[in-house]
Write a protein that holds these residues in place. Structure first.
Motif, PDB file in Angstrom:
ATOM      1  N   ALA A 197       4.576  -7.628   2.055  1.00  0.00           N
ATOM      2  CA  ALA A 197       4.362  -7.868   0.550  1.00  0.00           C
ATOM      3  C   ALA A 197       5.573  -8.858   0.225  1.00  0.00           C
ATOM      4  O   ALA A 197       5.287  -9.778  -0.681  1.00  0.00           O
ATOM      5  CB  ALA A 197       4.278  -6.569   0.042  1.00  0.00           C
TER       6      ALA A 197
ATOM      7  N   HIS B 117       5.866 -11.166  -3.570  1.00  0.00           N
ATOM      8  CA  HIS B 117       5.917  -9.931  -4.809  1.00  0.00           C
ATOM      9  C   HIS B 117       7.215  -9.327  -4.968  1.00  0.00           C
ATOM     10  O   HIS B 117       7.962  -9.097  -4.095  1.00  0.00           O
ATOM     11  CB  HIS B 117       4.735  -9.098  -4.266  1.00  0.00           C
ATOM     12  CG  HIS B 117       3.439  -9.393  -4.131  1.00  0.00           C
ATOM     13  ND1 HIS B 117       2.739 -10.161  -5.041  1.00  0.00           N
ATOM     14  CD2 HIS B 117       2.468  -9.593  -2.888  1.00  0.00           C
ATOM     15  CE1 HIS B 117       1.323 -10.500  -4.667  1.00  0.00           C
ATOM     16  NE2 HIS B 117       1.338 -10.155  -3.285  1.00  0.00           N
TER      17      HIS B 117
ATOM     18  N   ARG C 247       4.571  -1.791  -3.362  1.00  0.00           N
ATOM     19  CA  ARG C 247       3.167  -1.933  -2.622  1.00  0.00           C
ATOM     20  C   ARG C 247       3.393  -1.400  -1.176  1.00  0.00           C
ATOM     21  O   ARG C 247       2.427  -1.143  -0.630  1.00  0.00           O
ATOM     22  CB  ARG C 247       3.056  -3.680  -2.659  1.00  0.00           C
ATOM     23  CG  ARG C 247       2.822  -4.328  -3.976  1.00  0.00           C
ATOM     24  CD  ARG C 247       2.814  -5.789  -3.703  1.00  0.00           C
ATOM     25  NE  ARG C 247       2.400  -6.420  -4.911  1.00  0.00           N
ATOM     26  CZ  ARG C 247       1.261  -6.692  -5.473  1.00  0.00           C
ATOM     27  NH1 ARG C 247       0.366  -6.586  -4.737  1.00  0.00           N
ATOM     28  NH2 ARG C 247       0.940  -7.513  -6.769  1.00  0.00           N
TER      29      ARG C 247
ATOM     30  N   ILE D 243      -3.314  -3.971  -2.644  1.00  0.00           N
ATOM     31  CA  ILE D 243      -2.169  -3.529  -2.571  1.00  0.00           C
ATOM     32  C   ILE D 243      -1.225  -4.520  -2.227  1.00  0.00           C
ATOM     33  O   ILE D 243      -0.103  -4.677  -2.920  1.00  0.00           O
ATOM     34  CB  ILE D 243      -2.266  -1.954  -1.588  1.00  0.00           C
ATOM     35  CG1 ILE D 243      -2.783  -1.119  -2.303  1.00  0.00           C
ATOM     36  CG2 ILE D 243      -0.776  -1.720  -1.442  1.00  0.00           C
ATOM     37  CD1 ILE D 243      -3.119   0.161  -1.242  1.00  0.00           C
TER      38      ILE D 243
END
Length: 201
Positions: A143, A148, A154, A196
């Motif tokens: 992630a 992100h 996440r 996700i």
């Protein structure tokens, strides 16, 4: 009359691979009945060795647990690279597939993962080795490299997804889930994992 060898009574003495035999017996018991219910005497019986030999090699049950269970058979960096190497729209499916391969396809993987999950559910002294490892080194890394800012959240959502699968499929043995093919699992959970790890929210 020919003399026949007399088989020695009692537990077999220590040998060249006694430590390995103890580790394998411990891993089997930890993965099948959990940390709390396993005693050193039970491990000695499983390994067919004198209990004193366990104390010769390991200072405590927790020491033996760390030796046999926390040695996760998972090369995190290689797994992350492989998941990210494919098309962006397939990352969720690739992550689920990589987890299943690590769980079932590595030497001792299923037993180690199952033992760690049982330990976490039981609330033992070693509570989160599996979830913390996967959160930081696998899903969090994926992630974060996708850009992100909320990669930690996440990562833990991703861990909750795969450990929920592990609990239901391998410990609770929910029948349909337990007998489903890996491809069916990948198809079923891949989109959730994609949301996700990959999609913006």
């Amino acid at each position: 009359m020919t003399d026949t060898p007399v088989k020695p009574r009692g537990r077999r003495p220590g040998g060249a691979d006694t430590r390995g035999t103890i580790c394998r017996a411990a891993l089997t018991l930890f993965s099948t009945i959990g940390y709390d219910k396993v005693s050193l005497r039970a491990i000695a019986r499983e390994a067919d060795v004198d209990p004193a030999l366990i104390h010769h090699y390991f200072s405590s049950k927790s020491d033996l647990f760390a030796e046999t269970v926390l040695d996760i058979p998972l090369e995190a960096e290689r797994l992350v690279e492989r998941v990210l190497a494919g098309p962006r729209e397939q990352i969720g499916r690739a992550a689920v597939a990589a987890f299943l391969e690590a769980y079932d396809g590595t030497d001792g993987g299923r037993e180690r993962f199952t033992a760690m999950l049982r330990s976490a559910v039981a609330g033992d002294i070693v509570q989160r080795p599996l979830s913390e490892f996967m959160s930081k080194e696998v899903f969090g890394a994926i992630a974060e490299r996708l850009g992100h800012d909320n990669f930690r959240l996440r990562a833990q959502l991703a861990v909750s997804l795969v450990l929920g699968l592990t609990l239901c499929r391998y410990i609770l043995h929910l029948q349909t889930l337990a007998t489903a093919t890996d491809q069916a699992i990948i198809d079923g959970l891949g989109q959730a994992m994609q949301e996700i790890l990959v999609e913006d929210w």
